[in-house]
Motif scaffolding. Structure first.
Motif, PDB file in Angstrom:
ATOM      1  N   ALA A   1     -14.055   6.508  -3.878  1.00  0.00           N
ATOM      2  CA  ALA A   1     -12.866   6.678  -4.356  1.00  0.00           C
ATOM      3  C   ALA A   1     -13.228   7.727  -5.395  1.00  0.00           C
ATOM      4  O   ALA A   1     -12.198   8.243  -6.152  1.00  0.00           O
ATOM      5  CB  ALA A   1     -12.189   5.472  -5.154  1.00  0.00           C
ATOM      6  N   LEU A   2     -14.405   7.668  -5.989  1.00  0.00           N
ATOM      7  CA  LEU A   2     -14.972   8.806  -7.247  1.00  0.00           C
ATOM      8  C   LEU A   2     -15.019  10.248  -6.642  1.00  0.00           C
ATOM      9  O   LEU A   2     -16.138  10.061  -5.693  1.00  0.00           O
ATOM     10  CB  LEU A   2     -15.895   8.267  -7.929  1.00  0.00           C
ATOM     11  CG  LEU A   2     -15.673   6.776  -8.578  1.00  0.00           C
ATOM     12  CD1 LEU A   2     -17.012   6.367  -9.056  1.00  0.00           C
ATOM     13  CD2 LEU A   2     -14.887   7.094  -9.880  1.00  0.00           C
ATOM     14  N   PRO A   3     -14.839  11.210  -7.412  1.00  0.00           N
ATOM     15  CA  PRO A   3     -15.203  12.400  -6.940  1.00  0.00           C
ATOM     16  C   PRO A   3     -16.709  12.490  -7.059  1.00  0.00           C
ATOM     17  O   PRO A   3     -17.278  12.105  -8.029  1.00  0.00           O
ATOM     18  CB  PRO A   3     -14.549  13.448  -7.895  1.00  0.00           C
ATOM     19  CG  PRO A   3     -13.176  12.711  -8.091  1.00  0.00           C
ATOM     20  CD  PRO A   3     -13.757  11.195  -8.359  1.00  0.00           C
TER      21      PRO A   3
ATOM     22  N   GLY B   1      -1.388   8.222  -0.722  1.00  0.00           N
ATOM     23  CA  GLY B   1      -2.797   7.740  -1.056  1.00  0.00           C
ATOM     24  C   GLY B   1      -2.939   7.420  -2.554  1.00  0.00           C
ATOM     25  O   GLY B   1      -3.989   7.447  -3.172  1.00  0.00           O
ATOM     26  N   GLY B   2      -1.854   7.130  -3.106  1.00  0.00           N
ATOM     27  CA  GLY B   2      -1.814   6.630  -4.566  1.00  0.00           C
ATOM     28  C   GLY B   2      -1.747   7.571  -5.718  1.00  0.00           C
ATOM     29  O   GLY B   2      -1.821   7.170  -6.778  1.00  0.00           O
ATOM     30  N   HIS B   3      -1.419   8.939  -5.228  1.00  0.00           N
ATOM     31  CA  HIS B   3      -1.285  10.245  -6.041  1.00  0.00           C
ATOM     32  C   HIS B   3       0.154   9.828  -6.687  1.00  0.00           C
ATOM     33  O   HIS B   3       1.195  10.110  -6.160  1.00  0.00           O
ATOM     34  CB  HIS B   3      -1.467  11.278  -5.246  1.00  0.00           C
ATOM     35  CG  HIS B   3      -1.392  12.556  -6.093  1.00  0.00           C
ATOM     36  ND1 HIS B   3      -0.496  13.019  -7.077  1.00  0.00           N
ATOM     37  CD2 HIS B   3      -2.471  13.363  -6.576  1.00  0.00           C
ATOM     38  CE1 HIS B   3      -0.748  14.284  -7.621  1.00  0.00           C
ATOM     39  NE2 HIS B   3      -2.172  14.269  -7.115  1.00  0.00           N
TER      40      HIS B   3
ATOM     41  N   THR C   1       9.420  -2.475  -1.242  1.00  0.00           N
ATOM     42  CA  THR C   1       8.933  -1.784   0.018  1.00  0.00           C
ATOM     43  C   THR C   1       8.648  -0.224   0.196  1.00  0.00           C
ATOM     44  O   THR C   1       8.185   0.406   0.686  1.00  0.00           O
ATOM     45  CB  THR C   1      10.122  -2.172   1.184  1.00  0.00           C
ATOM     46  OG1 THR C   1      10.182  -3.614   1.018  1.00  0.00           O
ATOM     47  CG2 THR C   1       9.610  -1.722   2.569  1.00  0.00           C
ATOM     48  N   LEU C   2       9.897   0.406  -0.596  1.00  0.00           N
ATOM     49  CA  LEU C   2       9.943   1.734  -0.424  1.00  0.00           C
ATOM     50  C   LEU C   2       8.757   2.417  -1.284  1.00  0.00           C
ATOM     51  O   LEU C   2       8.077   3.322  -0.956  1.00  0.00           O
ATOM     52  CB  LEU C   2      11.175   2.354  -1.052  1.00  0.00           C
ATOM     53  CG  LEU C   2      11.228   3.748  -1.530  1.00  0.00           C
ATOM     54  CD1 LEU C   2      11.196   4.828  -0.175  1.00  0.00           C
ATOM     55  CD2 LEU C   2      12.648   4.023  -2.298  1.00  0.00           C
ATOM     56  N   PHE C   3       8.589   1.957  -2.501  1.00  0.00           N
ATOM     57  CA  PHE C   3       7.481   2.434  -3.266  1.00  0.00           C
ATOM     58  C   PHE C   3       6.042   2.237  -2.707  1.00  0.00           C
ATOM     59  O   PHE C   3       5.259   3.033  -2.770  1.00  0.00           O
ATOM     60  CB  PHE C   3       7.576   1.658  -4.765  1.00  0.00           C
ATOM     61  CG  PHE C   3       8.352   2.246  -5.736  1.00  0.00           C
ATOM     62  CD1 PHE C   3       9.815   2.583  -5.088  1.00  0.00           C
ATOM     63  CD2 PHE C   3       8.188   2.236  -6.995  1.00  0.00           C
ATOM     64  CE1 PHE C   3      10.672   2.974  -6.312  1.00  0.00           C
ATOM     65  CE2 PHE C   3       9.098   2.689  -8.065  1.00  0.00           C
ATOM     66  CZ  PHE C   3      10.321   3.198  -7.367  1.00  0.00           C
ATOM     67  N   ARG C   4       5.707   0.857  -2.011  1.00  0.00           N
ATOM     68  CA  ARG C   4       4.803   0.873  -1.338  1.00  0.00           C
ATOM     69  C   ARG C   4       4.411   1.813  -0.146  1.00  0.00           C
ATOM     70  O   ARG C   4       3.369   2.174   0.005  1.00  0.00           O
ATOM     71  CB  ARG C   4       4.431  -0.733  -0.936  1.00  0.00           C
ATOM     72  CG  ARG C   4       4.132  -1.790  -2.074  1.00  0.00           C
ATOM     73  CD  ARG C   4       4.303  -2.981  -1.317  1.00  0.00           C
ATOM     74  NE  ARG C   4       3.939  -3.982  -2.546  1.00  0.00           N
ATOM     75  CZ  ARG C   4       4.259  -5.314  -2.414  1.00  0.00           C
ATOM     76  NH1 ARG C   4       5.061  -5.872  -1.416  1.00  0.00           N
ATOM     77  NH2 ARG C   4       3.859  -6.224  -3.065  1.00  0.00           N
ATOM     78  N   ARG C   5       5.560   2.048   0.754  1.00  0.00           N
ATOM     79  CA  ARG C   5       5.225   3.081   1.631  1.00  0.00           C
ATOM     80  C   ARG C   5       4.945   4.351   1.130  1.00  0.00           C
ATOM     81  O   ARG C   5       4.173   5.298   1.811  1.00  0.00           O
ATOM     82  CB  ARG C   5       6.757   2.918   2.484  1.00  0.00           C
ATOM     83  CG  ARG C   5       6.965   1.917   3.280  1.00  0.00           C
ATOM     84  CD  ARG C   5       6.013   1.482   4.479  1.00  0.00           C
ATOM     85  NE  ARG C   5       6.299   0.287   5.288  1.00  0.00           N
ATOM     86  CZ  ARG C   5       7.194   0.204   6.081  1.00  0.00           C
ATOM     87  NH1 ARG C   5       8.002   1.066   6.378  1.00  0.00           N
ATOM     88  NH2 ARG C   5       7.442  -0.897   6.479  1.00  0.00           N
ATOM     89  N   VAL C   6       5.541   4.658   0.259  1.00  0.00           N
ATOM     90  CA  VAL C   6       5.422   6.311  -0.245  1.00  0.00           C
ATOM     91  C   VAL C   6       3.975   6.293  -0.942  1.00  0.00           C
ATOM     92  O   VAL C   6       3.255   7.242  -0.772  1.00  0.00           O
ATOM     93  CB  VAL C   6       6.476   6.566  -1.456  1.00  0.00           C
ATOM     94  CG1 VAL C   6       6.270   8.015  -1.958  1.00  0.00           C
ATOM     95  CG2 VAL C   6       7.862   6.553  -0.550  1.00  0.00           C
TER      96      VAL C   6
ATOM     97  N   VAL D   1      -2.912   0.958  -1.893  1.00  0.00           N
ATOM     98  CA  VAL D   1      -3.406   2.132  -1.065  1.00  0.00           C
ATOM     99  C   VAL D   1      -4.668   1.469  -0.315  1.00  0.00           C
ATOM    100  O   VAL D   1      -4.857   1.873   0.767  1.00  0.00           O
ATOM    101  CB  VAL D   1      -4.417   3.159  -2.163  1.00  0.00           C
ATOM    102  CG1 VAL D   1      -5.010   3.853  -1.411  1.00  0.00           C
ATOM    103  CG2 VAL D   1      -3.226   3.987  -2.949  1.00  0.00           C
ATOM    104  N   ALA D   2      -5.256   0.449  -0.692  1.00  0.00           N
ATOM    105  CA  ALA D   2      -6.223  -0.516  -0.021  1.00  0.00           C
ATOM    106  C   ALA D   2      -5.629  -1.000   1.209  1.00  0.00           C
ATOM    107  O   ALA D   2      -6.508  -1.748   2.051  1.00  0.00           O
ATOM    108  CB  ALA D   2      -7.206  -1.125  -0.724  1.00  0.00           C
ATOM    109  N   GLY D   3      -4.520  -1.293   1.078  1.00  0.00           N
ATOM    110  CA  GLY D   3      -3.697  -2.230   2.143  1.00  0.00           C
ATOM    111  C   GLY D   3      -3.877  -3.577   1.847  1.00  0.00           C
ATOM    112  O   GLY D   3      -3.620  -4.475   2.841  1.00  0.00           O
ATOM    113  N   GLY D   4      -4.122  -4.157   0.662  1.00  0.00           N
ATOM    114  CA  GLY D   4      -4.457  -5.321   0.267  1.00  0.00           C
ATOM    115  C   GLY D   4      -3.274  -5.955  -0.534  1.00  0.00           C
ATOM    116  O   GLY D   4      -2.287  -5.460  -0.659  1.00  0.00           O
ATOM    117  N   SER D   5      -3.528  -7.133  -1.241  1.00  0.00           N
ATOM    118  CA  SER D   5      -2.418  -7.802  -2.035  1.00  0.00           C
ATOM    119  C   SER D   5      -3.258  -8.354  -3.230  1.00  0.00           C
ATOM    120  O   SER D   5      -4.559  -8.785  -3.058  1.00  0.00           O
ATOM    121  CB  SER D   5      -1.685  -8.853  -1.297  1.00  0.00           C
ATOM    122  OG  SER D   5      -2.541  -9.709  -1.056  1.00  0.00           O
TER     123      SER D   5
END
Length: 494
Positions: free
Chosen positions: A197-199, A449-451, A439-444, A481-485
């Motif tokens: 995740a780091l540049p 990619g969390g940007h 639900t909307l916010f998580r999908r977007v 973004v990682a798909g977890g909780s």
């Protein structure tokens, strides 16, 4: 409820922190002196402390030392004026989490506090081996899982490096935390860094720190994670993606327990324990010249393999019920269990995304479901389509972009509304809107990619409103973004 303690003698600073960061999901308490701050810390046991360096009855460093004596792992963030940054940097060397310069930039504070509360959670909430505890539990009775847990139990007390191998989504971070919490360094800090995740240009600075003027934009000295976490444990996730230049410095650190900051000449000693994880085939990357063989041999003091879900099919029912319990709490639902046919569909899917994918499937199924039992028709279409070719070699791209169920959001909201009405619940508008927005916010967020800039643009909200909404809805961007909780089991990280 997570608690933030702000120790500052300026009422305006305390008021601003309380107003901006207090709410239903976080409590903010304040103190104005060293004595009051330490007394409040003992009584309230907050997760994170924000501490001014200049206090009426002494230095913030005195409060810091007292807090560290009570709780050595406590994330403490200093507030400092420009003239006292040297003192703040010295505090960082002693284990402070970060520091802020007055006037405080609350945009930066938001990100630092997010990381601090996450670090507090990782250090304070044990990742337990199989037991009756529901949270942060390594769930599973398959022989491969039991052997893995036995290996963790044997290696955790030994002061050796650990290399954790496993596919994406199998829960490598949770295993790393289990090693840490059962180790002799459990009383010292634990910091997790995702190398992927780091540049590339910033990873050395993040790990080893840098001197002022080391590169463009380096306007002050920075203390890196290895210096900050002296005597503690560093978890390097996705180390297979680390650039070769950084690999060379990590190798020297493992060999000699010393390093230099970027742009510096001072040799710094450290005594950290390293836990690394990757989903890459490191031997293949070595043959391709993309990973150092000598670093690979240093990392694997002991190797722990986390089995993919397809190798532990008998654990699917237990995992599904575990998630059912957690998501009922998270979503405010009351789903009681699974139709046997639904569990059969879950068992016959090949799960290329492992338990992280299972989490997403069950969360969606619970939102779409219309009764108290999860039925087959509530499962996403890609799960049902796989029934014709059970255990097929599905690709990770398939898992990341499954076919969208027809009108899944509408069906889920209809089911939620019907369920709330049937149970005689009140405040329907707020509860349904919260689920829809979440639900909307998580999908977007997943789409971008969390940007946050792209997310705010797609949602049509300004950034400050977006940040407020994410805080209000208790959405952790990194987890989404990682798909977890927030509550992880094997397979929810890494």
């Amino acid at each position: 409820m997570p608690t933030l303690l702000v120790i500052d003698d300026e009422p305006s600073v305390c008021y601003s922190f309380t107003r901006v960061f207090g709410g239903d999901d976080r409590r903010v308490i304040t103190a104005g002196t060293v004595a009051d701050g330490v007394r409040t810390f003992r009584a309230e046991k907050p997760e994170v402390v924000v501490l001014d360096l200049q206090l009426p009855d002494g230095s913030g460093l005195q409060a810091f030392e007292a807090i560290r004596a009570i709780a050595p792992k406590q994330p403490v963030i200093f507030i400092t004026a420009h003239g006292t940054t040297t003192t703040a940097i010295e505090a960082m060397k002693q284990g402070a989490f970060d520091y802020l310069i007055k006037p405080v930039d609350f945009g930066r504070v938001t990100e630092i506090l997010r990381r601090a509360f996450e670090a507090a959670y990782l250090m304070q909430v044990p990742a337990v081996l199989p037991s009756l505890e529901p949270r942060d539990q390594i769930v599973g009775r398959a022989p491969a899982v039991q052997e893995m847990c036995k290996l963790v139990g044997r290696v955790a007390p030994q002061d050796v490096n650990v290399l954790i191998l496993g596919e994406s989504g199998v829960g490598k971070e949770l295993v790393a935390r289990a090693v840490y919490h059962h180790s002799r360094r459990a009383g010292r800090p634990f910091l997790a860094i995702n190398c992927a995740a780091l540049p590339e240009a910033l990873i050395e600075s993040e790990l080893f720190g840098h001197e002022k003027g080391a590169f463009t934009g380096a306007d002050r000295q920075r203390i890196g994670k290895f210096e900050q976490c002296a005597d503690g444990t560093i978890f390097l996730d996705e180390i297979g993606d680390m650039p070769l230049a950084a690999q060379a410095k990590v190798l020297r650190l493992l060999q000699d327990q010393q390093f230099e900051r970027v742009g510096g000449r001072e040799t710094i000693q450290t005594r950290v324990r390293l836990i690394a994880a990757t989903n890459q085939d490191l031997e293949k990357r070595i043959s391709e010249g993309r990973f150092r063989a000598d670093l690979f041999y240093r990392l694997r003091g002991l190797t722990v393999r986390v089995p993919p879900l397809r190798e532990r099919i008998d654990d699917i029912a237990e995992l599904a019920h575990h998630f059912l319990f957690l998501f009922n709490q998270e979503l405010g639902l009351n789903v009681q269990g699974f139709d046997p046919d639904a569990l059969a569909w879950l068992r016959d899917y090949s799960w290329p995304g492992n338990v992280r994918e299972l989490q997403g499937v069950l969360r969606e199924a619970m939102l779409r479901n219309t009764g108290t039992l999860i039925l087959p028709e509530s499962l996403p279409r890609n799960i049902l389509s796989r029934q014709e070719t059970p255990h097929s070699e599905a690709t990770h791209a398939d898992a990341a972009h499954p076919p969208a169920p027809a009108d899944s959001a509408g069906v889920g909201l209809d089911a939620l509304i019907d369920d709330l009405i049937a149970r005689g619940e009140s405040d329907l508008h707020a509860r349904v809107v919260a689920v829809a927005e979440r639900t909307l916010f998580r999908r977007v967020l997943q789409l971008t990619g969390g940007h946050l800039g792209q997310t705010s643009e797609r949602l049509g909200l300004n950034r400050s409103t977006l940040r407020y909404k994410l805080k209000d809805l208790k959405i952790n961007v990194d987890r989404v973004v990682a798909g977890g909780s927030p509550e992880e089991v094997v397979g929810t990280s890494g």
